[in-house]
Scaffold this motif. Structure first.
Motif, mmCIF file in Angstrom:
data_model
loop_
_atom_site.group_PDB
_atom_site.id
_atom_site.type_symbol
_atom_site.label_atom_id
_atom_site.label_comp_id
_atom_site.label_asym_id
_atom_site.label_seq_id
_atom_site.Cartn_x
_atom_site.Cartn_y
_atom_site.Cartn_z
ATOM 1 N N GLU A 171 3.838 -46.876 25.925
ATOM 2 C CA GLU A 171 3.348 -48.144 25.384
ATOM 3 C C GLU A 171 2.689 -48.999 26.464
ATOM 4 O OE1 GLU A 171 6.808 -48.523 21.916
ATOM 5 O OE2 GLU A 171 7.062 -49.493 23.858
ATOM 6 N N LEU A 172 3.015 -48.719 27.711
ATOM 7 C CA LEU A 172 2.479 -49.504 28.820
ATOM 8 C C LEU A 172 1.041 -49.126 29.123
ATOM 9 C CD1 LEU A 172 3.243 -51.607 31.000
ATOM 10 C CD2 LEU A 172 3.994 -49.700 32.435
ATOM 11 N N HIS A 173 0.739 -47.817 29.169
ATOM 12 C CA HIS A 173 -0.602 -47.337 29.511
ATOM 13 C C HIS A 173 -0.745 -45.914 29.013
ATOM 14 C CE1 HIS A 173 -4.205 -46.484 31.950
ATOM 15 N NE2 HIS A 173 -4.319 -47.796 32.085
ATOM 16 N N ASP A 174 -1.990 -45.482 28.792
ATOM 17 C CA ASP A 174 -2.192 -44.114 28.294
ATOM 18 C C ASP A 174 -2.243 -43.072 29.408
ATOM 19 O OD1 ASP A 174 -4.635 -44.745 29.393
ATOM 20 O OD2 ASP A 174 -5.828 -44.182 27.648
ATOM 21 N N ARG A 175 -2.178 -43.510 30.685
ATOM 22 C CA ARG A 175 -2.157 -42.584 31.817
ATOM 23 C C ARG A 175 -0.896 -42.816 32.646
ATOM 24 N NH1 ARG A 175 -5.080 -38.374 31.190
ATOM 25 N NH2 ARG A 175 -5.060 -38.001 33.452
ATOM 26 N N LEU A 176 -0.513 -41.764 33.375
ATOM 27 C CA LEU A 176 0.701 -41.806 34.170
ATOM 28 C C LEU A 176 0.460 -41.100 35.500
ATOM 29 C CD1 LEU A 176 3.876 -42.495 33.636
ATOM 30 C CD2 LEU A 176 4.082 -40.014 33.392
ATOM 31 N N PRO A 177 0.763 -41.742 36.644
ATOM 32 C CA PRO A 177 0.699 -41.008 37.910
ATOM 33 C C PRO A 177 1.776 -39.934 37.900
ATOM 34 C CG PRO A 177 1.692 -43.169 38.226
ATOM 35 C CD PRO A 177 1.176 -43.141 36.820
ATOM 36 N N VAL A 178 1.484 -38.767 38.437
ATOM 37 C CA VAL A 178 2.376 -37.606 38.320
ATOM 38 C C VAL A 178 3.465 -37.645 39.396
ATOM 39 C CG1 VAL A 178 2.525 -35.085 38.410
ATOM 40 C CG2 VAL A 178 0.576 -36.189 37.275
ATOM 41 N N PRO A 179 4.735 -37.904 39.008
ATOM 42 C CA PRO A 179 5.823 -37.877 39.978
ATOM 43 C C PRO A 179 6.313 -36.441 40.162
ATOM 44 C CG PRO A 179 6.684 -38.535 37.851
ATOM 45 C CD PRO A 179 5.197 -38.315 37.666
ATOM 46 N N LEU A 180 6.713 -36.122 41.381
ATOM 47 C CA LEU A 180 7.166 -34.770 41.692
ATOM 48 C C LEU A 180 8.688 -34.680 41.651
ATOM 49 C CD1 LEU A 180 4.840 -34.202 44.765
ATOM 50 C CD2 LEU A 180 4.641 -32.991 42.578
ATOM 51 N N THR A 181 9.204 -33.608 41.045
ATOM 52 C CA THR A 181 10.613 -33.297 41.198
ATOM 53 C C THR A 181 10.817 -32.739 42.606
ATOM 54 O OG1 THR A 181 10.363 -31.014 40.428
ATOM 55 C CG2 THR A 181 10.794 -32.702 38.740
ATOM 56 N N ARG A 182 12.036 -32.613 43.042
ATOM 57 C CA ARG A 182 12.316 -32.087 44.378
ATOM 58 C C ARG A 182 11.757 -30.675 44.550
ATOM 59 N NH1 ARG A 182 16.142 -33.558 48.216
ATOM 60 N NH2 ARG A 182 16.748 -31.938 49.692
ATOM 61 N N GLN A 183 12.016 -29.818 43.542
ATOM 62 C CA GLN A 183 11.520 -28.449 43.621
ATOM 63 C C GLN A 183 10.003 -28.404 43.450
ATOM 64 O OE1 GLN A 183 13.992 -29.508 41.599
ATOM 65 N NE2 GLN A 183 15.769 -28.661 42.691
ATOM 66 N N GLY A 184 9.490 -29.258 42.583
ATOM 67 C CA GLY A 184 8.048 -29.304 42.378
ATOM 68 C C GLY A 184 7.311 -29.764 43.619
ATOM 69 N N MET A 185 7.920 -30.671 44.384
ATOM 70 C CA MET A 185 7.300 -31.150 45.611
ATOM 71 C C MET A 185 7.201 -30.024 46.632
ATOM 72 S SD MET A 185 8.368 -34.466 47.865
ATOM 73 C CE MET A 185 7.863 -34.727 49.554
ATOM 74 N N ALA A 186 8.239 -29.212 46.746
ATOM 75 C CA ALA A 186 8.215 -28.090 47.682
ATOM 76 C C ALA A 186 7.098 -27.118 47.336
ATOM 77 C CB ALA A 186 9.568 -27.378 47.682
ATOM 78 N N ALA A 187 6.929 -26.836 46.044
ATOM 79 C CA ALA A 187 5.873 -25.917 45.626
ATOM 80 C C ALA A 187 4.495 -26.528 45.822
ATOM 81 C CB ALA A 187 6.078 -25.531 44.160
ATOM 82 N N TRP A 188 4.342 -27.797 45.494
ATOM 83 C CA TRP A 188 3.046 -28.482 45.589
ATOM 84 C C TRP A 188 2.558 -28.571 47.033
ATOM 85 C CZ3 TRP A 188 -0.682 -29.725 42.322
ATOM 86 C CH2 TRP A 188 -1.616 -30.706 42.663
ATOM 87 N N LEU A 189 3.480 -28.789 47.966
ATOM 88 C CA LEU A 189 3.101 -28.956 49.366
ATOM 89 C C LEU A 189 2.894 -27.631 50.096
ATOM 90 C CD1 LEU A 189 5.406 -31.890 50.595
ATOM 91 C CD2 LEU A 189 3.080 -32.000 49.682
ATOM 92 N N ASP A 190 3.389 -26.540 49.555
ATOM 93 C CA ASP A 190 3.323 -25.247 50.234
ATOM 94 C C ASP A 190 1.869 -24.884 50.555
ATOM 95 O OD1 ASP A 190 3.490 -22.671 51.161
ATOM 96 O OD2 ASP A 190 4.524 -21.864 49.401
ATOM 97 N N PRO A 191 1.483 -24.838 51.839
ATOM 98 C CA PRO A 191 0.084 -24.560 52.178
ATOM 99 C C PRO A 191 -0.332 -23.116 51.905
ATOM 100 C CG PRO A 191 1.416 -24.671 54.169
ATOM 101 C CD PRO A 191 2.306 -25.080 53.035
ATOM 102 N N ALA A 192 0.658 -22.240 51.702
ATOM 103 C CA ALA A 192 0.338 -20.837 51.433
ATOM 104 C C ALA A 192 0.295 -20.523 49.946
ATOM 105 C CB ALA A 192 1.350 -19.928 52.131
ATOM 106 N N ALA A 193 0.623 -21.499 49.109
ATOM 107 C CA ALA A 193 0.670 -21.258 47.666
ATOM 108 C C ALA A 193 -0.720 -20.998 47.108
ATOM 109 C CB ALA A 193 1.302 -22.441 46.954
ATOM 110 N N GLY A 194 -0.840 -19.989 46.291
ATOM 111 C CA GLY A 194 -2.104 -19.715 45.620
ATOM 112 C C GLY A 194 -2.068 -20.250 44.198
ATOM 113 N N ASN A 195 -3.063 -19.928 43.414
ATOM 114 C CA ASN A 195 -3.145 -20.302 42.001
ATOM 115 C C ASN A 195 -2.968 -21.808 41.779
ATOM 116 O OD1 ASN A 195 -3.227 -20.353 39.229
ATOM 117 N ND2 ASN A 195 -1.858 -18.615 38.952
ATOM 118 N N PRO A 196 -3.940 -22.593 42.190
ATOM 119 C CA PRO A 196 -3.830 -24.045 42.016
ATOM 120 C C PRO A 196 -3.678 -24.470 40.558
ATOM 121 C CG PRO A 196 -6.070 -23.429 42.620
ATOM 122 C CD PRO A 196 -5.209 -22.215 42.828
#
Length: 265
Positions: free
Chosen positions: A188-213
């Motif tokens: 109800e506040l806005h139709d968009r949301l900045p994407v917060p990272l879970t702890r595990q999601g942050m580890a995967a997102w930051l991994d510089p060797a991760a493929g498949n963006p």
């Protein structure tokens, strides 16, 4: 959307919560009204001691300009229009598509401001933050940019960043599913949301060797509502609307409307 936020924790607190390393000379400016083009902290991982497979990934805290400037941009002003990146198009947009492949970061915030539309053209600002006071880490992108070299001058690099956004929860769907009420409030506040990272999601997102963006974007977006369920909303005063105003007083509840009729006793 995210257009203003709060980041007033000390460098030591940020480094501890991010489980990162920081240069001894790193200095972060406290602000209760961070606006685009400001210098902000970012958390990223890079291989130290060799390329991927030989070096070791190290999580670091750096300072970047909020507003991503791609390497091909003719000048740094491009960053003023790229402080948010839509998750639906980030893989195709020329400004972001290179960064999402290999230059992903996390943007730490204590909370962010969003304006809720009211009657007519009125808007009420709200402060969105974790109920437990911990930092939120938004999924972000970063880029290095350097202006055209001037003969005889070394030139300097600019580190810049952008925050990933996604569609906000649908309030009707949230209530029908019996999910946390704060998700309906966010919808109800806005139709968009900045994407917060879970702890595990942050580890995967930051991994510089991760493929498949594409898979990484899908993962952090699919986990966003789970992370956002830890938030709470508090209405604040209109002073936050001006970048000239700063300080912890911005988080105070709004005072009475001076134009309102006096109460009768």
């Amino acid at each position: 959307m995210c257009g203003r936020y709060v980041m007033a924790k000390t460098t030591a607190d940020l480094v501890a919560e991010a489980e990162a390393e920081a240069d001894a000379n790193l200095e972060l400016r406290q602000s209760w009204n961070v606006a685009p083009t400001s210098d902000v902290p970012v958390v990223l991982e890079r291989f130290i001691g060799g390329p991927a497979g030989n070096g070791r990934p190290v999580r670091q805290v750096h300072v970047a300009q909020w507003g991503l400037v791609p390497g091909w941009a003719p000048d740094a002003s491009a960053g003023a229009r790229a402080f948010n990146a839509r998750s639906e198009t980030v893989l195709e947009k020329p400004t972001f598509r290179e960064a999402v492949r290999s230059r992903r970061c996390a943007v730490p915030v204590q909370g962010y401001y969003e304006w809720k539309a009211g009657p007519g053209k009125t808007k009420r600002p709200f402060y969105v933050h974790r109920a437990d006071g911990a930092l939120t880490f938004f999924a972000g992108l970063y880029e290095w940019w350097r202006p055209a070299r001037v003969p005889g001058e070394p030139g300097s690099w600019l580190l810049s960043t952008s925050i990933l956004t996604t569609a906000a929860p649908d309030p009707a769907d949230v209530r029908a599913a019996g999910e946390p009420s704060v998700l309906a409030e966010l919808g109800e506040l806005h139709d968009r949301l900045p994407v917060p990272l879970t702890r595990q999601g942050m580890a995967a997102w930051l991994d510089p060797a991760a493929g498949n963006p594409a898979a990484l974007v899908h993962r952090v977006v699919s986990e966003a509502y789970t992370a956002a369920a830890q938030w709470t909303l508090a209405e604040v005063g209109p002073a936050v609307g001006s970048v000239r105003n700063d300080g912890p007083g911005l988080l105070a509840a709004p005072g009475p409307d001076p134009a309102a009729e006096p109460a009768l006793f």
